[in-house]
Design a protein around this motif. Sequence first.
Motif, mmCIF file in Angstrom:
data_model
loop_
_atom_site.group_PDB
_atom_site.id
_atom_site.type_symbol
_atom_site.label_atom_id
_atom_site.label_comp_id
_atom_site.label_asym_id
_atom_site.label_seq_id
_atom_site.Cartn_x
_atom_site.Cartn_y
_atom_site.Cartn_z
ATOM 1 N N ALA A 44 68.361 16.454 72.155
ATOM 2 C CA ALA A 44 69.448 15.550 71.782
ATOM 3 C C ALA A 44 70.658 16.398 71.443
ATOM 4 O O ALA A 44 70.520 17.516 70.936
ATOM 5 N N LEU A 45 71.840 15.902 71.731
ATOM 6 C CA LEU A 45 73.083 16.578 71.377
ATOM 7 C C LEU A 45 73.786 15.796 70.281
ATOM 8 O O LEU A 45 73.802 14.556 70.298
ATOM 9 N N SER A 46 74.368 16.528 69.329
ATOM 10 C CA SER A 46 75.049 15.918 68.187
ATOM 11 C C SER A 46 76.347 16.645 67.896
ATOM 12 O O SER A 46 76.561 17.776 68.335
ATOM 13 N N ARG A 47 77.204 15.989 67.107
ATOM 14 C CA ARG A 47 78.519 16.542 66.788
ATOM 15 C C ARG A 47 78.479 17.653 65.747
ATOM 16 O O ARG A 47 79.426 18.428 65.631
ATOM 17 N N ASP A 48 77.403 17.722 64.937
ATOM 18 C CA ASP A 48 77.355 18.705 63.856
ATOM 19 C C ASP A 48 75.907 19.005 63.497
ATOM 20 O O ASP A 48 74.983 18.294 63.917
ATOM 21 N N ALA A 49 75.727 20.057 62.705
ATOM 22 C CA ALA A 49 74.388 20.518 62.357
ATOM 23 C C ALA A 49 73.636 19.510 61.503
ATOM 24 O O ALA A 49 72.423 19.310 61.674
ATOM 25 N N GLN A 50 74.328 18.867 60.555
ATOM 26 C CA GLN A 50 73.667 17.910 59.671
ATOM 27 C C GLN A 50 73.077 16.750 60.470
ATOM 28 O O GLN A 50 71.933 16.335 60.242
ATOM 29 N N THR A 51 73.850 16.227 61.417
ATOM 30 C CA THR A 51 73.343 15.143 62.259
ATOM 31 C C THR A 51 72.176 15.621 63.112
ATOM 32 O O THR A 51 71.167 14.913 63.261
ATOM 33 N N ALA A 52 72.298 16.819 63.655
ATOM 34 C CA ALA A 52 71.236 17.365 64.503
ATOM 35 C C ALA A 52 69.923 17.508 63.737
ATOM 36 O O ALA A 52 68.842 17.239 64.279
ATOM 37 N N GLU A 53 69.993 17.932 62.479
ATOM 38 C CA GLU A 53 68.791 18.040 61.646
ATOM 39 C C GLU A 53 68.188 16.659 61.388
ATOM 40 O O GLU A 53 66.967 16.468 61.462
ATOM 41 N N LYS A 54 69.034 15.692 61.088
ATOM 42 C CA LYS A 54 68.590 14.321 60.834
ATOM 43 C C LYS A 54 67.931 13.728 62.077
ATOM 44 O O LYS A 54 66.890 13.060 62.001
ATOM 45 N N VAL A 55 68.517 13.985 63.226
ATOM 46 C CA VAL A 55 67.979 13.506 64.498
ATOM 47 C C VAL A 55 66.593 14.091 64.749
ATOM 48 O O VAL A 55 65.657 13.386 65.142
ATOM 49 N N GLY A 56 66.445 15.390 64.488
ATOM 50 C CA GLY A 56 65.157 16.036 64.693
ATOM 51 C C GLY A 56 64.062 15.439 63.832
ATOM 52 O O GLY A 56 62.947 15.191 64.298
ATOM 53 N N ALA A 57 64.368 15.192 62.569
ATOM 54 C CA ALA A 57 63.387 14.611 61.646
ATOM 55 C C ALA A 57 62.970 13.218 62.115
ATOM 56 O O ALA A 57 61.783 12.856 62.060
ATOM 57 N N ALA A 58 63.936 12.439 62.587
ATOM 58 C CA ALA A 58 63.640 11.080 63.042
ATOM 59 C C ALA A 58 62.775 11.094 64.305
ATOM 60 O O ALA A 58 61.845 10.284 64.449
ATOM 61 N N MET A 59 63.069 12.003 65.211
ATOM 62 C CA MET A 59 62.277 12.103 66.437
ATOM 63 C C MET A 59 60.849 12.545 66.125
ATOM 64 O O MET A 59 59.880 12.017 66.680
ATOM 65 N N GLN A 60 60.713 13.516 65.232
ATOM 66 C CA GLN A 60 59.383 13.958 64.840
ATOM 67 C C GLN A 60 58.583 12.826 64.206
ATOM 68 O O GLN A 60 57.381 12.688 64.441
ATOM 69 N N GLN A 61 59.246 12.013 63.398
ATOM 70 C CA GLN A 61 58.570 10.891 62.749
ATOM 71 C C GLN A 61 58.079 9.879 63.782
ATOM 72 O O GLN A 61 56.998 9.295 63.634
ATOM 73 N N ALA A 62 58.868 9.681 64.857
ATOM 74 C CA ALA A 62 58.456 8.755 65.916
ATOM 75 C C ALA A 62 57.170 9.231 66.584
ATOM 76 O O ALA A 62 56.275 8.424 66.875
ATOM 77 N N PHE A 63 57.046 10.518 66.820
ATOM 78 C CA PHE A 63 55.819 11.057 67.403
ATOM 79 C C PHE A 63 54.662 11.009 66.400
ATOM 80 O O PHE A 63 53.534 10.670 66.752
ATOM 81 N N LEU A 64 54.969 11.327 65.160
ATOM 82 C CA LEU A 64 53.928 11.362 64.140
ATOM 83 C C LEU A 64 53.333 9.982 63.901
ATOM 84 O O LEU A 64 52.160 9.853 63.513
ATOM 85 N N ALA A 65 54.116 8.939 64.150
ATOM 86 C CA ALA A 65 53.642 7.567 63.935
ATOM 87 C C ALA A 65 52.436 7.235 64.802
ATOM 88 O O ALA A 65 51.656 6.329 64.483
ATOM 89 N N VAL A 66 52.282 7.970 65.931
ATOM 90 C CA VAL A 66 51.105 7.759 66.779
ATOM 91 C C VAL A 66 50.190 8.981 66.762
ATOM 92 O O VAL A 66 49.388 9.197 67.674
ATOM 93 N N GLY A 67 50.347 9.800 65.732
ATOM 94 C CA GLY A 67 49.445 10.926 65.529
ATOM 95 C C GLY A 67 49.752 12.169 66.329
ATOM 96 O O GLY A 67 48.886 13.044 66.474
ATOM 97 N N ILE A 68 50.977 12.285 66.851
ATOM 98 C CA ILE A 68 51.351 13.471 67.629
ATOM 99 C C ILE A 68 52.223 14.383 66.776
ATOM 100 O O ILE A 68 53.324 14.009 66.375
#
Length: 311
Positions: free
Chosen positions: A268-292
Amino acid sequence: MDSIRVFAPATVANVACGFDIFGFAVDNPGDQIVLTTSDEPGVRITDIIGDEGRLPREAARNTAGIAIQTYLRSINRTDLGLDIVLHKQMPLGSGLGSSAASAVAGVYAVNELLGRPLPTLKLLPFAMEGERIACGSAHADNVGPSLLGGFVVVRSYSPLDVIKIETPATLFCTLVHPDIEVNTKDARFILKNEVSLKNTITQMGNVAGLIAGLMTPDYSLISRSLVDVIIEPVRAILIPEFNEAKQAALDNGALGCSISGSGPSMFALSRDAQTAEKVGAAMQQAFLAVGIASEAYVSQINQQGPKVLVD
């Protein structure tokens, strides 16, 4: 010097709309190679660390080994003896350009070891031979940015024409690698040989829009152009929770999100580092929701490419 250690970065290829023609480098992860001269002529792989014994130890069948061998033949230095220790520091079959990073690290290291007889751009065809060994296709969208740094456009393969373009200094990339594997050959096999005129026109518009957005820079245009109507719809089925992870990225401020290379990693591409970190955490949570489980990396676009490391 008789020994050198080189790091080459991971890469994001395709970048949504630019199948086989777009790629950019990131700061991490990446691979390292240690080359040491030997009195015995020939190229040998003495050790590979971090591959769990999966990669070939025969130089002619290894991406780093074949890149170095091809380079030495081209400059008539097959008399040289070289021992290779390869440190794999990213997952295999990850969509992060693992084979490209090894090939680039190898050919860059030998060129440095020999006092740079060739300019960096001229090393590209040798690194591409590593990709041919890895997946059957000598494509440049991973080795190009890994070798040159930055965002790279492969305008043509015959003749080879690679262009590095300027990108916004505040553009950040999030990489998320779910703990699954997608074989590059399989990911290419499922692609259609023909596409509709409608989708071709849409994709061409997004390609042009993304380049214009990066060079302007225009974040809104970048966002509107990070759309793939040809490859992503086919390959997304290979990545569990792809749609959910992508939506999580967009909901948390990403400009756009798609498959990195052949997957399963997503970028994912973002405008700044803070958003990029937030995006990463959210994506990881989406995978973790199904045990990945997954790994996440955040960085700006790496403009340097490979670098010599001092022990």
